[in-house]
Design a protein around this motif. Structure first.
Motif, PDB file in Angstrom:
ATOM      1  N   VAL A 296       0.846  -1.203   0.000  1.00  0.00           N
ATOM      2  CA  VAL A 296       0.000   0.000   0.000  1.00  0.00           C
ATOM      3  C   VAL A 296       0.885   1.258   0.000  1.00  0.00           C
ATOM      4  CG1 VAL A 296      -1.651   1.368   1.354  1.00  0.00           C
ATOM      5  CG2 VAL A 296      -2.013  -1.088   1.067  1.00  0.00           C
ATOM      6  N   ALA A 297       1.908   1.261   0.884  1.00  0.00           N
ATOM      7  CA  ALA A 297       2.748   2.464   0.996  1.00  0.00           C
ATOM      8  C   ALA A 297       3.560   2.696  -0.278  1.00  0.00           C
ATOM      9  CB  ALA A 297       3.682   2.319   2.197  1.00  0.00           C
ATOM     10  N   SER A 298       4.159   1.630  -0.825  1.00  0.00           N
ATOM     11  CA  SER A 298       5.016   1.848  -2.000  1.00  0.00           C
ATOM     12  C   SER A 298       4.183   2.153  -3.249  1.00  0.00           C
ATOM     13  CB  SER A 298       5.950   0.655  -2.228  1.00  0.00           C
ATOM     14  OG  SER A 298       5.218  -0.527  -2.235  1.00  0.00           O
ATOM     15  N   LEU A 299       3.017   1.538  -3.373  1.00  0.00           N
ATOM     16  CA  LEU A 299       2.150   1.882  -4.512  1.00  0.00           C
ATOM     17  C   LEU A 299       1.655   3.320  -4.392  1.00  0.00           C
ATOM     18  CD1 LEU A 299       0.131  -1.444  -4.961  1.00  0.00           C
ATOM     19  CD2 LEU A 299       1.607  -0.399  -6.666  1.00  0.00           C
TER      20      LEU A 299
ATOM     21  N   ARG B 101      -9.459   6.607  -8.002  1.00  0.00           N
ATOM     22  CA  ARG B 101      -9.103   5.525  -8.927  1.00  0.00           C
ATOM     23  C   ARG B 101      -7.748   4.915  -8.542  1.00  0.00           C
ATOM     24  NH1 ARG B 101      -6.285   5.376 -13.561  1.00  0.00           N
ATOM     25  NH2 ARG B 101      -6.725   3.589 -14.899  1.00  0.00           N
ATOM     26  N   LYS B 102      -6.809   5.786  -8.216  1.00  0.00           N
ATOM     27  CA  LYS B 102      -5.472   5.294  -7.834  1.00  0.00           C
ATOM     28  C   LYS B 102      -5.536   4.500  -6.531  1.00  0.00           C
ATOM     29  CE  LYS B 102      -2.788   8.771 -10.275  1.00  0.00           C
ATOM     30  NZ  LYS B 102      -2.100  10.046 -10.186  1.00  0.00           N
ATOM     31  N   TRP B 103      -6.365   4.985  -5.609  1.00  0.00           N
ATOM     32  CA  TRP B 103      -6.518   4.235  -4.355  1.00  0.00           C
ATOM     33  C   TRP B 103      -7.182   2.872  -4.602  1.00  0.00           C
ATOM     34  CZ3 TRP B 103      -4.014   4.335  -0.140  1.00  0.00           C
ATOM     35  CH2 TRP B 103      -3.463   5.525   0.341  1.00  0.00           C
TER      36      TRP B 103
ATOM     37  N   ILE C  31      -4.751  -4.250  -5.781  1.00  0.00           N
ATOM     38  CA  ILE C  31      -3.521  -5.037  -5.967  1.00  0.00           C
ATOM     39  C   ILE C  31      -3.011  -5.558  -4.621  1.00  0.00           C
ATOM     40  CG2 ILE C  31      -1.082  -4.873  -6.637  1.00  0.00           C
ATOM     41  CD1 ILE C  31      -1.991  -2.822  -8.781  1.00  0.00           C
ATOM     42  N   SER C  32      -2.937  -4.698  -3.637  1.00  0.00           N
ATOM     43  CA  SER C  32      -2.362  -5.083  -2.335  1.00  0.00           C
ATOM     44  C   SER C  32      -3.198  -6.177  -1.672  1.00  0.00           C
ATOM     45  CB  SER C  32      -2.287  -3.874  -1.410  1.00  0.00           C
ATOM     46  OG  SER C  32      -1.596  -2.844  -2.033  1.00  0.00           O
TER      47      SER C  32
ATOM     48  N   ILE D 253       7.008  -2.386  -9.926  1.00  0.00           N
ATOM     49  CA  ILE D 253       8.186  -2.335  -9.047  1.00  0.00           C
ATOM     50  C   ILE D 253       7.883  -2.797  -7.613  1.00  0.00           C
ATOM     51  CG2 ILE D 253       9.874  -0.753  -7.988  1.00  0.00           C
ATOM     52  CD1 ILE D 253       9.932   0.687 -10.738  1.00  0.00           C
ATOM     53  N   PRO D 254       6.853  -2.266  -6.939  1.00  0.00           N
ATOM     54  CA  PRO D 254       6.586  -2.752  -5.575  1.00  0.00           C
ATOM     55  C   PRO D 254       6.258  -4.245  -5.530  1.00  0.00           C
ATOM     56  CG  PRO D 254       5.381  -0.723  -5.984  1.00  0.00           C
ATOM     57  CD  PRO D 254       5.963  -1.147  -7.289  1.00  0.00           C
ATOM     58  N   VAL D 255       5.514  -4.707  -6.548  1.00  0.00           N
ATOM     59  CA  VAL D 255       5.132  -6.127  -6.562  1.00  0.00           C
ATOM     60  C   VAL D 255       6.372  -7.014  -6.698  1.00  0.00           C
ATOM     61  CG1 VAL D 255       3.844  -7.881  -7.853  1.00  0.00           C
ATOM     62  CG2 VAL D 255       2.832  -5.631  -7.482  1.00  0.00           C
ATOM     63  N   VAL D 256       7.266  -6.633  -7.609  1.00  0.00           N
ATOM     64  CA  VAL D 256       8.473  -7.445  -7.809  1.00  0.00           C
ATOM     65  C   VAL D 256       9.367  -7.400  -6.565  1.00  0.00           C
ATOM     66  CG1 VAL D 256      10.565  -7.730  -9.203  1.00  0.00           C
ATOM     67  CG2 VAL D 256       8.411  -7.203 -10.307  1.00  0.00           C
TER      68      VAL D 256
END
Lengths: 156, 504
Positions: free
Chosen positions: A114-117, A127-129, A135-136, B394-397
């Motif tokens: 969550v933090a890196s995305l 939308r980005k959230w 994904i997370s 990038i975060p996923v990898v």
């Protein structure tokens, strides 16, 4: 005045590393009669090679008639500001590694993703959230399930 | 060998292993088709999933990724004009213009067909030359192996990016990393009183850290602009099968020549898909009756590029399996997989593990067939996937890298090793140090030290390295490769100086 180019910085750091490693190699058990080539020989050969190559790189950068390919003149603060995304991502990864044994894989991974995305995608729209959380919340448990139940590998 | 090959085929042909090859090929194509992700990264991400598998399954999965990865670069090359992987740079020269002219399906179809044929021809080369080189190298003793490893490292250092001194420095650093922890005589080295360093560094977290972090962080810096190209790309692609059959029928010589170039270049340490790509493209242009049409969307260019880079996969297995010396980065990781499964690549592998060698051949063949089917049937999906932004990838990898490093020994220290070598790799990349020799040094370090001291225990005279003909030859070649690279560097510097004087 001499500027600190990439090559000079590399050579100087390597020479410091060689110095530290050479001193530490003094702690390696010395050769015995049945091991005439002691355990320190191979690393010391490598340290000599690395030291010589670093000295050559330094010498070449001092003698070079070509201008440095780097862009000199940037202060440390400017460098940090320029590279803040990369540095933040490294910091997030370090935090992830530190949190894994404390809070477990699922929580630490969710936090990291969550933090890196959020850092890379941005946080300025719903939308980005939605993409971030989608994904997370999917990947963290999915990877856990694959390793735990598919490959029989326990994650912390 | 035929018996072993049939036994291996029976194992590889089992539904579970076939399923793994399909997954490997799919993942490889996806990895190859995403700009900046590369075949190597795809292999690194899949590597941890093989830990719990038997050797044949693990190796088959990895071979699948290999075959898929080398063909995957064509998707983004044709659709976006960005090579998905460095080994498909010249694919863009003709693939992208053909797509711009409204024939993306034709460009992709030609590329896939050429990839398939390139892989098949390289497997034939591997089957023929692998055992020959292995039986020849059975005569190698510690002096020859030591000299050969030194030669391979100097060659890789010289070829990797033109910066000879930095390449050699990287190789020596890689070797030094392997000296941490207990050595062959059970003496502790460079533990700095940290107990966790006593067992040394695992190859996997070191390799992933050095390569993955530098690659991903580098992508963050470089690819933002290129991804703007992805906006508005039409991924609705249809393959015109009849046209492609006609195209390929007129490219027989080009296909064979480019595949042989790819196999040969793949078999040389320090080279790889990128070098093969440029050589075969250049040769195709020289042999062509229409050299002026190259770069404007001619099938010849796509065939030369894709046949050669796919043929690298088979060729690169020759030195890895026969000599235990990986020629490039993906092969170094492949060697890591084999070592992890308790198999030491080298001349004895053909005698001690013939079924596994046969399984590699069979996986390459089956992988090539699956690759064609997947590419032709799912090309629209791969085109869509190639548009995944780096910000998500990038975060996923990074997360998968952390999980992979941990899963190796269920050890959290390995995640810190990954992180520390990630920082080191990124800083070295920023300092323009080539990372391939560093990783090869890490892979070959233990063996080099073992062989060197075995040689010295047998004969304490260091001159033996120069009095034995083969060992002396390899050392002479190592010196020659260093001198040649230095000469080239000097020439490049002189050209730069001249250009600067002309500008002034």
């Amino acid at each position: 005045m001499l500027t600190l180019t990439k090559d000079r910085a590399l050579a100087l750091v390597m020479l410091i590393v060689v110095g530290i490693m050479w001193m530490e190699s003094g702690n390696i058990r010395p050769p015995t009669s049945w091991q005439p080539y002691g355990s320190a020989l191979f690393p010391r050969i490598l340290l000599v090679v690395i030291g010589l190559l670093s000295a050559l790189i330094l010498l070449r950068s001092l003698l070079s008639k070509l201008p440095s390919r780097t862009a000199p003149g940037r202060s440390f603060g400017e460098w940090v500001a320029y590279n803040r995304t990369v540095l933040s991502l490294f910091a997030l990864f370090a935090a992830y590694a530190a949190l894994l044994p404390l809070v477990g894989y699922i929580v630490a991974t969710l936090g990291f993703l969550v933090a890196s995305l959020a850092l890379l995608l941005g946080i300025d729209s719903w939308r980005k959230w939605a993409i971030n959380l989608g994904i997370s919340l999917t990947l963290a448990p999915l990877v856990y399930a694959i390793f735990r139940f598919g490959l029989n590998v326990w994650l912390p | 060998m035929a018996d072993f090959f049939l036994q291996a085929l029976a194992q590889v042909g089992s539904p579970s292993v076939l399923g793994l090859i399909v997954i490997g090929v799919l993942f490889g194509i996806i990895g190859g088709s995403i700009p900046g992700f590369t075949v190597t990264m795809a292999i690194l991400v899949v590597f941890p999933f093989t830990f719990a598998m038997d050797p044949v399954s693990g190796v088959s999965l990895m071979v699948g990724v290999f075959v898929g990865g080398y063909s995957g670069g064509i998707v983004s090359g044709v659709m976006l004009g960005i090579p998905g992987t460095p080994s498909s740079i010249t694919t863009v020269y003709d693939g992208y213009p053909m797509a711009q002219k409204g024939e993306p399906g034709r460009a992709l179809g030609i590329g896939v067909a050429a990839s398939f044929l390139g892989t098949l021809i390289s497997v034939a080369v591997l089957v023929f030359f692998g055992p020959l080189i292995a039986s020849f190298s059975m005569n190698f003793r510690p002096w020859e192996i030591t000299a050969l490893i030194v030669f391979a490292l100097t060659l890789v250092a010289g070829l990797s990016s033109g910066a000879m001194l930095k390449g050699l420095l990287a190789a020596a650093l890689g070797l030094l990393i392997t000296t941490v922890g207990y050595d062959r005589n059970s003496n502790l080295r460079f533990d700095f009183s940290v107990p966790a360093l006593g067992s040394g560094f695992e190859i996997l977290p070191v390799m992933i850290g050095i390569f993955a972090f530098s690659q991903l962080m580098g992508n963050l810096e470089k690819l933002r602009d290129e991804q703007d190209k992805a906006k508005g790309v039409d991924t609705n692609v249809a393959i015109p099968y009849a046209t492609i059959l006609r195209d390929m029928a007129s490219q027989k010589l080009n296909t064979v020549r480019s595949s042989l170039i790819g196999s040969l270049v793949g078999a040389l340490p320090g080279t790889g898909g990128t070098v093969a790509n440029f050589i075969s493209y250049d040769q195709a242009k020289k042999f062509s009756r229409h050299p002026e049409r190259f770069g404007k969307g001619i099938p010849d260019g796509i065939v030369a590029s894709e046949a050669s880079n796919s043929a690298v996969a088979g060729g690169a297995f020759v030195p890895t399996l026969a000599l235990g010396i990986p020629g490039d980065l993906p092969m170094a990781i492949m060697m890591g997989v084999l070592i992890l499964h308790g198999i030491t690549p080298g001349p004895l592998m053909f005698e001690q593990n013939p079924i596994l060698v046969g399984a590699i051949y069979a996986s390459l063949l089956i992988g090539a067939v699956i690759m064609v089917l997947c590419q032709l049937l799912l090309v629209r999906w791969f085109a869509k996937i190639s548009l995944i932004p780096q910000e998500i990838l990038i975060p996923v990898v990074l997360m998968l890298c952390a999980v992979g490093a941990y899963a190796l020994n269920n050890n959290l220290f390995d995640i810190w090793v990954l992180f520390i070598f990630g920082v080191v790799g990124y800083l070295l990349w920023k300092a323009e140090v080539p990372l391939t020799p560093l990783i090869l040094g890490v892979v070959l370090g233990d063996n080099l030290e073992r062989q060197l001291f075995r040689a010295l225990e047998l004969d304490s005279n260091w001159m033996a390295f120069l009095t034995r003909p083969l060992s002396a030859l390899f050392l002479a070649l190592a010196v020659a490769s260093v001198i040649f690279s230095l000469y080239q560097n000097h020439k490049i510097q002189r050209t730069h100086l001249k250009a600067r004087r002309d500008d002034a």
